[in-house]
Design a protein around this motif. Structure first.
Motif, PDB file in Angstrom:
ATOM      1  N   THR A  15     -20.538 -32.042 -10.208  1.00  0.00           N
ATOM      2  CA  THR A  15     -19.637 -30.890 -10.137  1.00  0.00           C
ATOM      3  C   THR A  15     -18.389 -31.205 -10.923  1.00  0.00           C
ATOM      4  O   THR A  15     -18.274 -32.269 -11.502  1.00  0.00           O
ATOM      5  N   SER A  76     -17.033 -28.117  -3.759  1.00  0.00           N
ATOM      6  CA  SER A  76     -18.264 -28.880  -3.506  1.00  0.00           C
ATOM      7  C   SER A  76     -18.398 -29.291  -2.051  1.00  0.00           C
ATOM      8  O   SER A  76     -19.163 -30.183  -1.722  1.00  0.00           O
ATOM      9  N   ALA A  79     -21.847 -29.742  -0.280  1.00  0.00           N
ATOM     10  CA  ALA A  79     -22.724 -30.889  -0.548  1.00  0.00           C
ATOM     11  C   ALA A  79     -22.524 -31.958   0.517  1.00  0.00           C
ATOM     12  O   ALA A  79     -21.398 -32.314   0.848  1.00  0.00           O
ATOM     13  N   PHE A  84     -24.335 -35.471  -2.676  1.00  0.00           N
ATOM     14  CA  PHE A  84     -23.351 -35.668  -3.730  1.00  0.00           C
ATOM     15  C   PHE A  84     -23.475 -37.053  -4.352  1.00  0.00           C
ATOM     16  O   PHE A  84     -23.557 -37.189  -5.574  1.00  0.00           O
ATOM     17  N   GLN A 139     -17.094 -35.631   2.719  1.00  0.00           N
ATOM     18  CA  GLN A 139     -17.281 -34.189   2.622  1.00  0.00           C
ATOM     19  C   GLN A 139     -16.107 -33.512   3.316  1.00  0.00           C
ATOM     20  O   GLN A 139     -15.996 -33.551   4.536  1.00  0.00           O
TER      21      GLN A 139
END
Length: 186
Positions: A15, A76, A79, A84, A139
């Motif tokens: 990303t 992102s 993910a 990731f 995350q």
């Protein structure tokens, strides 16, 4: 060309990049101190993101023995750490067919999913040198955050222990689940 400019090859696959400090002020990566390092590279682009790289004093991003890199990928947050970091692992395998990968842990810290991945390339095709990195992925609610410690030689066991312990101290704050961000004491 550096194979693992710590991110452009691999994170471009995952990303866009953005640094922890450039992420919306409500979500930031906090790191334990790492004396003797200087910020050697920083890039910011509101559309695609930021990256910050730190090297030992006297070194550069072109000529380094070890490096700390901070990245955050806005948008992102969906993910998982395995997804990731798995994209990063795939990028390493494409660039270095002899890549060694070891998942060192997965779980939750501060209310957010995390994982730590070790990657090694015995001979980076871009530099002719070995390259090893430990990546902690978190995350967040606003994006996905990574902090990694890289070496351009096989590190001594004591260095691995020191830096893996250091990565355990990396946290995400201000994301609605973890504590508010409090600047580290000098």
């Amino acid at each position: 060309m550096k194979m693992f400019r710590t991110a452009p090859l691999c994170f471009a696959l995952a990303t866009s990049l953005i640094s922890a400090t450039a992420m919306a002020a409500s979500e930031q990566v906090l790191m334990p101190r790492f004396d003797g390092y200087v910020k050697a590279f920083e890039a910011s682009d509101p559309g695609s993101g930021d990256i910050s790289e730190y090297v030992p004093e006297g070194q550069t991003v072109k000529d380094w023995t070890d490096m700390v890199t901070v990245n955050s990928a806005p948008g992102s947050a969906a993910a998982t750490p395995r997804e990731f970091l798995g994209i990063i692992e795939a990028g390493w395998r494409m660039a270095c067919p002899d890549t060694q990968a070891n998942w060192l842990g997965e779980g939750e810290e501060g209310g957010r999913p995390v994982a730590v991945l070790m990657l090694g390339c015995p001979r980076n095709p871009g530099t002719g040198k070995p390259e090893f990195t430990w990546i902690k992925g978190i995350q967040g609610l606003q994006g996905f955050h990574t902090v990694q410690k890289s070496f351009r030689a096989e590190p001594a066991e004591a260095d691995v222990v020191t830096w893996v312990r250091w990565l355990r101290g990396v946290t995400l704050c201000g994301n609605g689940k973890a504590p508010d961000c409090v600047p580290a004491a000098p």
